[in-house]
Enzyme design. Structure first.
Site, PDB file in Angstrom:
ATOM      1  N   SER A 240       0.840  -1.183   0.000  1.00 41.21           N
ATOM      2  CA  SER A 240       0.000   0.000   0.000  1.00 41.21           C
ATOM      3  C   SER A 240       0.879   1.237   0.000  1.00 41.21           C
ATOM      4  O   SER A 240       2.113   1.141   0.013  1.00 41.21           O
ATOM      5  CB  SER A 240      -0.927   0.013   1.223  1.00 41.21           C
ATOM      6  OG  SER A 240      -0.163   0.107   2.419  1.00 41.21           O
ATOM      7  N   LYS A 241       0.250   2.405  -0.001  1.00 46.99           N
ATOM      8  CA  LYS A 241       1.004   3.660  -0.067  1.00 46.99           C
ATOM      9  C   LYS A 241       1.971   3.822   1.094  1.00 46.99           C
ATOM     10  O   LYS A 241       3.012   4.468   0.962  1.00 46.99           O
ATOM     11  CB  LYS A 241       0.031   4.841  -0.099  1.00 46.99           C
ATOM     12  CG  LYS A 241      -0.722   4.965  -1.410  1.00 46.99           C
ATOM     13  CD  LYS A 241      -1.616   6.185  -1.408  1.00 46.99           C
ATOM     14  CE  LYS A 241      -2.345   6.321  -2.735  1.00 46.99           C
ATOM     15  NZ  LYS A 241      -3.239   7.500  -2.769  1.00 46.99           N
ATOM     16  N   ARG A 242       1.644   3.217   2.228  1.00 46.46           N
ATOM     17  CA  ARG A 242       2.533   3.390   3.384  1.00 46.46           C
ATOM     18  C   ARG A 242       3.867   2.666   3.188  1.00 46.46           C
ATOM     19  O   ARG A 242       4.831   2.929   3.904  1.00 46.46           O
ATOM     20  CB  ARG A 242       1.851   2.888   4.663  1.00 46.46           C
ATOM     21  CG  ARG A 242       1.537   1.421   4.675  1.00 46.46           C
ATOM     22  CD  ARG A 242       0.696   1.036   5.894  1.00 46.46           C
ATOM     23  NE  ARG A 242       0.293  -0.344   5.850  1.00 46.46           N
ATOM     24  CZ  ARG A 242       1.067  -1.359   6.196  1.00 46.46           C
ATOM     25  NH1 ARG A 242       2.298  -1.124   6.602  1.00 46.46           N
ATOM     26  NH2 ARG A 242       0.642  -2.593   6.128  1.00 46.46           N
ATOM     27  N   GLY A 244       5.569   3.005   0.517  1.00 49.90           N
ATOM     28  CA  GLY A 244       6.330   3.798  -0.441  1.00 49.90           C
ATOM     29  C   GLY A 244       5.629   3.815  -1.784  1.00 49.90           C
ATOM     30  O   GLY A 244       4.404   3.832  -1.863  1.00 49.90           O
TER      31      GLY A 244
END
Length: 472
Positions: A240-242, A244
């Site tokens: 996911s975006k967390r 990177g």
């Protein structure tokens, strides 16, 4: 059988890295079997589907080198065809009109929850006569799901997967406003496009059981399904975006080569013995569904960096210089001069050893392109104290006297200066490096001087010497 695969992204944002791997696997499978790889844009969500997002998908695919056959298909443009199939199923008694209001459906679900039952639709309009329909309620069309037995999928990756048909409900095919649902659109498009193999993420596995109901109701042959394991981050959780970067364009901006990313994505969930470096021609020759693993793959930036360094090292120096031009332009605020680009190309052999990404390579090459006087890093500023600048002033006449300004001659002059003045190499080598590059670390300083040439080298030394005088 002629193999036809497809990639069907939703244009609600960038091309996700998981989607890029799915596209790659479909592309490789089609290319290996001499078949077709089709692209379908699933743009039925009109509120979120934008032309900009569609263009980003096209750009991402092209950058990765994943060419598709024919024109990309718009799912939204085929909505009349999807609705036609829903009406055909009603006419054949395999689907029906449901006149439940949203309030009735919520009441039904609340009652089911209270009684500990499934909250799926209970089929209350399945066998009712449409003449009983209430006034002013536009109906949806629901398929008649099988109520006994089980549905079995022979998945090319996951193996045999079963579900009891009692877990399937009479899903909606056509909404009350006449628009088709995703489940219907996907099946009709895949059938009309003659897709033989549906290779997609295993988050679609539950959808497959519901989509098979439509294939069976229409009497259509089901394609071969292959559901890929998901990609997880280094912590073992879904990417996911967390974690990177999740979009393909982010990897381009981070300085990765498309062939390196292709190679890395191929190895996320697929293997060919112990091979790690797999060029595209070999990937096409070797790729199969049998060697796709069932376990989630973990994204490892260190491995990607290592692969990228390999592919950078295989790239011609002139091409590398062209590749880092956008990064240099961004850092400088303007395009480097033609002379600077020639210096960079000449020095690429040394620069490439110090970088794993194009962004790092641009950082390493920046000193060739920066206008004089060069900005100094903190380390370079500390190196260029008064003693160091005096040594630069002392060695300058010997460098200026060289008729042939080669690395070998420069090195000989530096060694002679060291011997004459009883110095150690760092006492002159480090000031030379700081003056010529503005940094405390770089490739061979004699190579750099030779590439810059006598005029530029002496000018950069003068800058450092003049800074000493100005400071005094």
């Amino acid at each position: 059988m002629s193999v036809i695969t497809r990639f069907a992204p939703s244009p609600t944002g960038y091309l996700h890295i998981g989607g890029a791997r799915t596209a790659l696997f479909n592309w490789l499978y089609a290319r290996r079997h001499g078949g077709k790889f089709l692209l379908r844009i699933e743009d039925t969500d009109r509120a979120r589907s934008t032309e900009d997002a569609i263009e980003k998908i096209y750009d991402g695919m092209k950058w990765l080198g994943l060419d598709w056959d024919g024109e990309a298909v718009s799912q939204f443009a085929r909505r009349d065809r999807h609705a036609e199939i829903a009406q055909q199923l009603v006419a054949e008694g395999k689907a029906y009109y449901c006149y439940c209001t949203p309030e009735e459906l919520e009441e039904m679900r609340e009652k089911a929850r209270a009684e500990g039952r499934s909250t799926t639709y209970d089929g209350r309009w399945r066998d009712r006569d449409p003449s009983e329909a209430p006034d002013g309620v536009p109906p949806v069309i629901r398929i008649k799901a099988p109520r006994t037995g089980e549905t079995v999928i022979q998945d090319a990756v996951q193996g045999e997967v079963r579900v009891e048909n009692t877990q399937l409900d009479d899903m909606v095919l056509l909404r009350s406003d006449g628009t088709p649902t995703y489940m219907l659109s996907v099946v009709v498009d895949d059938y009309d496009m003659k897709v033989t193999h549906i290779i997609r993420g295993n988050d679609h596995l539950t959808n497959t059981f519901r989509q098979i109901m439509i294939y069976d109701a229409m009497g259509w042959e089901t394609p071969i399904f292959a559901h890929l394991p998901l990609i997880h981050g280094a912590d073992g959780k879904k990417l996911s975006k967390r974690h990177g970067a999740t979009g393909v364009e982010s990897y381009r901006e981070m300085g990765y080569l498309p062939e390196a990313l292709r190679n890395y994505l191929l190895r996320l969930g697929w293997s060919h013995g112990d091979e790690e470096i797999i060029p595209t021609d070999k990937a096409i020759e070797w790729f199969d569904l049998e060697h796709i693993g069932q376990s989630a793959a973990r994204f490892d930036f260190d491995k990607l960096d290592s692969l990228n360094a390999h592919y950078m090292a295989q790239t011609p120096h002139k091409e590398l210089a062209r590749m880092i031009l956008p990064f240099l332009t961004e850092k400088l605020g303007h395009a480097p001069s033609d002379t600077a680009m020639q210096w960079i190309e000449s020095g690429m052999g040394d620069l490439i050893e110090r970088a794993k990404r194009l962004t790092e390579l641009a950082d390493e090459a920046l000193f060739y392109a920066q206008p004089r006087p060069l900005p100094l890093t903190e380390k370079a500023g500390n190196i260029l104290d008064d003693n160091a600048r005096k040594r630069l002033a002392d060695i300058k006449p010997q460098l200026k006297a060289l008729d042939v300004f080669t690395a070998e001659n420069i090195e000989a002059a530096v060694k002679a200066f060291i011997k004459e003045n009883g110095l150690k190499f760092p006492e002159i080598g480090m000031p030379l490096r700081a003056a010529l590059t503005g940094s405390g670390s770089s490739p061979s300083v004699t190579h750099i001087a030779a590439i810059l040439g006598k005029e530029e080298t002496l000018a950069r030394l003068d800058d450092a010497i003049e800074q000493r005088r100005a400071a005094a």
